[in-house]
Design a protein around this motif. Structure first.
Motif, PDB file in Angstrom:
ATOM      1  N   ALA A  16      -4.890  -4.400 -35.744  1.00 46.77           N
ATOM      2  CA  ALA A  16      -5.879  -3.326 -35.580  1.00 46.77           C
ATOM      3  C   ALA A  16      -7.025  -3.771 -34.685  1.00 46.77           C
ATOM      4  O   ALA A  16      -7.572  -2.982 -33.918  1.00 46.77           O
ATOM      5  N   ARG A  17      -7.381  -5.044 -34.762  1.00 50.18           N
ATOM      6  CA  ARG A  17      -8.473  -5.554 -33.932  1.00 50.18           C
ATOM      7  C   ARG A  17      -8.102  -5.507 -32.460  1.00 50.18           C
ATOM      8  O   ARG A  17      -8.915  -5.164 -31.605  1.00 50.18           O
ATOM      9  N   ALA A  18      -6.861  -5.806 -32.149  1.00 51.22           N
ATOM     10  CA  ALA A  18      -6.412  -5.762 -30.752  1.00 51.22           C
ATOM     11  C   ALA A  18      -6.383  -4.339 -30.236  1.00 51.22           C
ATOM     12  O   ALA A  18      -6.763  -4.064 -29.097  1.00 51.22           O
ATOM     13  N   ARG A  19      -5.930  -3.393 -31.091  1.00 53.08           N
ATOM     14  CA  ARG A  19      -5.895  -1.992 -30.660  1.00 53.08           C
ATOM     15  C   ARG A  19      -7.297  -1.462 -30.401  1.00 53.08           C
ATOM     16  O   ARG A  19      -7.533  -0.744 -29.448  1.00 53.08           O
ATOM     17  N   SER A  20      -8.263  -1.815 -31.260  1.00 55.60           N
ATOM     18  CA  SER A  20      -9.628  -1.329 -31.053  1.00 55.60           C
ATOM     19  C   SER A  20     -10.238  -1.962 -29.818  1.00 55.60           C
ATOM     20  O   SER A  20     -11.023  -1.346 -29.113  1.00 55.60           O
ATOM     21  N   ALA A  21      -9.883  -3.211 -29.534  1.00 52.36           N
ATOM     22  CA  ALA A  21     -10.396  -3.862 -28.328  1.00 52.36           C
ATOM     23  C   ALA A  21      -9.845  -3.187 -27.085  1.00 52.36           C
ATOM     24  O   ALA A  21     -10.555  -2.986 -26.097  1.00 52.36           O
ATOM     25  N   LEU A  22      -8.556  -2.816 -27.125  1.00 54.99           N
ATOM     26  CA  LEU A  22      -7.967  -2.144 -25.972  1.00 54.99           C
ATOM     27  C   LEU A  22      -8.556  -0.747 -25.777  1.00 54.99           C
ATOM     28  O   LEU A  22      -8.800  -0.323 -24.654  1.00 54.99           O
ATOM     29  N   SER A  23      -8.778  -0.026 -26.874  1.00 59.31           N
ATOM     30  CA  SER A  23      -9.300   1.330 -26.730  1.00 59.31           C
ATOM     31  C   SER A  23     -10.739   1.324 -26.248  1.00 59.31           C
ATOM     32  O   SER A  23     -11.177   2.241 -25.575  1.00 59.31           O
ATOM     33  N   SER A  24     -11.503   0.291 -26.585  1.00 61.74           N
ATOM     34  CA  SER A  24     -12.886   0.250 -26.112  1.00 61.74           C
ATOM     35  C   SER A  24     -12.964  -0.139 -24.642  1.00 61.74           C
ATOM     36  O   SER A  24     -13.970   0.120 -23.987  1.00 61.74           O
ATOM     37  N   GLN A  25     -11.909  -0.763 -24.101  1.00 66.49           N
ATOM     38  CA  GLN A  25     -11.924  -1.160 -22.696  1.00 66.49           C
ATOM     39  C   GLN A  25     -11.613   0.015 -21.782  1.00 66.49           C
ATOM     40  O   GLN A  25     -12.072   0.059 -20.655  1.00 66.49           O
ATOM     41  N   ARG A  26     -10.826   0.987 -22.262  1.00 72.19           N
ATOM     42  CA  ARG A  26     -10.474   2.126 -21.431  1.00 72.19           C
ATOM     43  C   ARG A  26     -11.637   3.102 -21.341  1.00 72.19           C
ATOM     44  O   ARG A  26     -12.199   3.489 -22.354  1.00 72.19           O
ATOM     45  N   PRO A  27     -12.002   3.523 -20.144  1.00 68.02           N
ATOM     46  CA  PRO A  27     -13.089   4.507 -20.043  1.00 68.02           C
ATOM     47  C   PRO A  27     -12.608   5.879 -20.472  1.00 68.02           C
ATOM     48  O   PRO A  27     -11.468   6.261 -20.225  1.00 68.02           O
ATOM     49  N   ARG A  28     -13.466   6.611 -21.148  1.00 67.37           N
ATOM     50  CA  ARG A  28     -13.138   7.973 -21.551  1.00 67.37           C
ATOM     51  C   ARG A  28     -13.302   8.901 -20.359  1.00 67.37           C
ATOM     52  O   ARG A  28     -14.274   8.769 -19.609  1.00 67.37           O
ATOM     53  N   PRO A  29     -12.391   9.837 -20.183  1.00 70.12           N
ATOM     54  CA  PRO A  29     -12.527  10.760 -19.052  1.00 70.12           C
ATOM     55  C   PRO A  29     -13.703  11.705 -19.274  1.00 70.12           C
ATOM     56  O   PRO A  29     -13.941  12.184 -20.378  1.00 70.12           O
ATOM     57  N   MET A  30     -14.433  11.952 -18.214  1.00 70.36           N
ATOM     58  CA  MET A  30     -15.584  12.844 -18.283  1.00 70.36           C
ATOM     59  C   MET A  30     -15.148  14.259 -17.913  1.00 70.36           C
ATOM     60  O   MET A  30     -14.363  14.449 -16.992  1.00 70.36           O
ATOM     61  N   VAL A  31     -15.641  15.226 -18.659  1.00 77.44           N
ATOM     62  CA  VAL A  31     -15.308  16.621 -18.394  1.00 77.44           C
ATOM     63  C   VAL A  31     -16.474  17.250 -17.647  1.00 77.44           C
ATOM     64  O   VAL A  31     -17.585  17.306 -18.167  1.00 77.44           O
ATOM     65  N   LEU A  32     -16.213  17.690 -16.436  1.00 75.75           N
ATOM     66  CA  LEU A  32     -17.240  18.353 -15.642  1.00 75.75           C
ATOM     67  C   LEU A  32     -17.046  19.860 -15.757  1.00 75.75           C
ATOM     68  O   LEU A  32     -15.971  20.379 -15.468  1.00 75.75           O
ATOM     69  N   ILE A  33     -18.092  20.545 -16.199  1.00 77.95           N
ATOM     70  CA  ILE A  33     -18.013  21.986 -16.431  1.00 77.95           C
ATOM     71  C   ILE A  33     -18.880  22.686 -15.389  1.00 77.95           C
ATOM     72  O   ILE A  33     -20.069  22.375 -15.269  1.00 77.95           O
ATOM     73  N   PRO A  34     -18.310  23.619 -14.638  1.00 78.84           N
ATOM     74  CA  PRO A  34     -19.120  24.351 -13.652  1.00 78.84           C
ATOM     75  C   PRO A  34     -20.242  25.140 -14.331  1.00 78.84           C
ATOM     76  O   PRO A  34     -20.110  25.590 -15.468  1.00 78.84           O
ATOM     77  N   LYS A  35     -21.360  25.291 -13.620  1.00 78.76           N
ATOM     78  CA  LYS A  35     -22.516  25.997 -14.178  1.00 78.76           C
ATOM     79  C   LYS A  35     -22.193  27.441 -14.522  1.00 78.76           C
ATOM     80  O   LYS A  35     -22.683  27.981 -15.509  1.00 78.76           O
ATOM     81  N   LYS A  36     -21.350  28.066 -13.721  1.00 77.97           N
ATOM     82  CA  LYS A  36     -20.986  29.463 -13.959  1.00 77.97           C
ATOM     83  C   LYS A  36     -20.257  29.608 -15.299  1.00 77.97           C
ATOM     84  O   LYS A  36     -20.560  30.505 -16.090  1.00 77.97           O
TER      85      LYS A  36
END
Length: 158
Positions: A16-36
């Protein structure tokens, strides 16, 4: 390895420690929402006072706002929830968001609305017909009593 000054050996790859280390290394995708789209979501939320969102980020459109992806609606409402402008209830894979008083004030400021405008959940519904006509209509006693029944001769052998 403690006395030599080297770092600890890496954990096994299935731990579990290795899985959490791997998940923290991956950047989360950012969601860009148009103003409209953001403005459409906020206007709909202010007009209704409540909003339902299916927990399906891959849905191509929202159930109430057909031209907006469900993911965008989820992210805007999650942002409002983190700032305590809406309260969130989750039930059977659906999120239910309710505007708070602070959220109403915030949306009035963002959408440039006057203080006289309220969401539909706070406005009292007016009856479509006059109350006097509804009370005086009828005349006979059918419809009052112990449920539906089958009329005056119910239960008798006619």
């Amino acid at each position: 390895w403690l006395k030599t000054g080297r770092s600890a050996p890496p954990p096994p790859p299935h731990s579990a420690r290795a899985r959490s280390a791997l998940s923290s290394q991956r950047p989360r995708p950012m969601v860009l929402i148009p103003k409209k789209e953001r403005k459409q979501i906020l206007e709909h939320l202010f007009k209704e006072g409540v909003m339902c969102v299916k927990k399906d980020p891959r849905a191509c459109r929202h159930n109430e706002l057909e031209d907006i992806p469900n993911l965008h609606v989820m992210m805007v409402l999650r942002s409002l929830c983190s700032r305590a402008y809406v309260t969130e209830k989750f039930n059977w894979q659906w999120y239910y968001y309710f505007l708070t008083n602070e959220g109403i004030d915030y949306l009035r400021e963002v959408l440039h609305l006057p203080a006289q405008v309220f969401p539909s959940t706070l406005t009292k519904q007016r009856p479509t017909r006059p109350a006097l006509a509804a009370a005086g209509a009828g005349g006979d006693d059918s419809g009052k009593g112990w449920g539906k029944g089958k009329g005056k001769g119910y239960g008798k052998d006619d």
